[in-house]
Design an enzyme around this catalytic site. Sequence first.
Site, short mmCIF file in Angstrom:
data_model
loop_
_atom_site.label_atom_id
_atom_site.label_comp_id
_atom_site.label_asym_id
_atom_site.label_seq_id
_atom_site.Cartn_x
_atom_site.Cartn_y
_atom_site.Cartn_z
N TYR A 244 11.50 12.90 -4.54
CA TYR A 244 11.17 11.49 -4.77
C TYR A 244 12.40 10.71 -5.23
CZ TYR A 244 6.15 12.70 -4.75
OH TYR A 244 4.89 13.13 -4.43
N THR B 127 -7.01 -1.50 -0.97
CA THR B 127 -6.93 -2.69 -1.82
C THR B 127 -7.25 -3.95 -1.03
OG1 THR B 127 -4.58 -3.17 -1.39
CG2 THR B 127 -5.08 -1.58 -3.14
N LYS C 46 -5.03 -5.48 0.87
CA LYS C 46 -3.86 -6.35 1.01
C LYS C 46 -3.28 -6.37 2.42
CE LYS C 46 -0.63 -2.88 -0.87
NZ LYS C 46 0.27 -2.59 -2.02
#
Length: 347
Positions: free
Chosen positions: A53, A244, A246
């Site tokens: 990451y 969500t 979006k």
Amino acid sequence: MRQVVLGAGGPAVSALCLGTMTWGNQTPEAEAHAQIDMARAAGVNFIDTAEMYPTNPVRRETVGRTEEIIGRWVARGGRRADWVIATKIAGEGSVAREPGEVIDAASIRRALEGSLRRLRTDHVDLYQFHWPNRGSYMFRQNWSFDPRGQDPAAIRANMVECLETLAALKAEGKIGAFGLSNESAWGMAQWIGLAEAGHRPRPVSLQNEYSLLCRHYDTDLAELGHNEGIALMAFSPLAAGLLTGKYQGDVIPPGSRRAANPGLGGRITPRVWGAVAAYLDIAAKAGLDSAQMAVAWTLTRPFPVVPIIGATTLPQLENVLKAADLRLPEDVMTAIAAAHRAHPMPY
């Protein structure tokens, strides 16, 4: 916040896990540290990261950056003892591995030492294998999955080597529990069987993708998780932000994950918009926030599960943390079941 125990003898963790894969890329360090503080104030004691990451995209020059951000939080006075820290060794083919390098005794030790150094700690509480050496059907590879090239004897020999290395590291105090990620039911059964044959440690968790839109776990792995006491660490419970709302209308908001990854790792398909619309409609009719509903639903499943909530910003995290206390009404659960039958595999 309610706590659960991972597997048999694993750590006690909060019902929600704080995800970190955007830290150091989309999420700057100061905001990442603020997320740790916010999550802890809400009762979260479980944080998940990985050596490779941040993601979106994964780049060789940023490998380890997220662990370093967490390490600097620890160094600045963060209470390490308050947290169950999980990290992962990347599998073959990752930019974190050298070409041809697999997960084995040597790479486990080398990767763990790097993670400990970056995290500024002497141990990790849960050490996970990011994906199997033999590959995985996860990340939309299920559409063309073909196991015929696998050598079961060689796979099991490598597993024994890895388990014995982990046992030594556990005895040295460098790791606590052991978990897998992006594994199959067959793979988990092999790990469990070899552990019970004396090649310890026994895995306590499996980190696989799981959400209202991605429910591969619901059959064989659900049965294994229940009967063998393996906890699902559900990543992408919001389906990379799709749940969500979006992205509805096929839009790409500036600064969003989709701005860097337009296909959201294969999640954008012609079928996905109808599925998302169905779940958004259920939430709207019930007066619920769709993100909170999606995460709260994972907590209702008939097997051990801890959803990983990753947020790019503090307001996103503040909102989704409320899912821990949300109890979904029976009519919402019935509507979700009907939506799943109507949209069973949107990607």
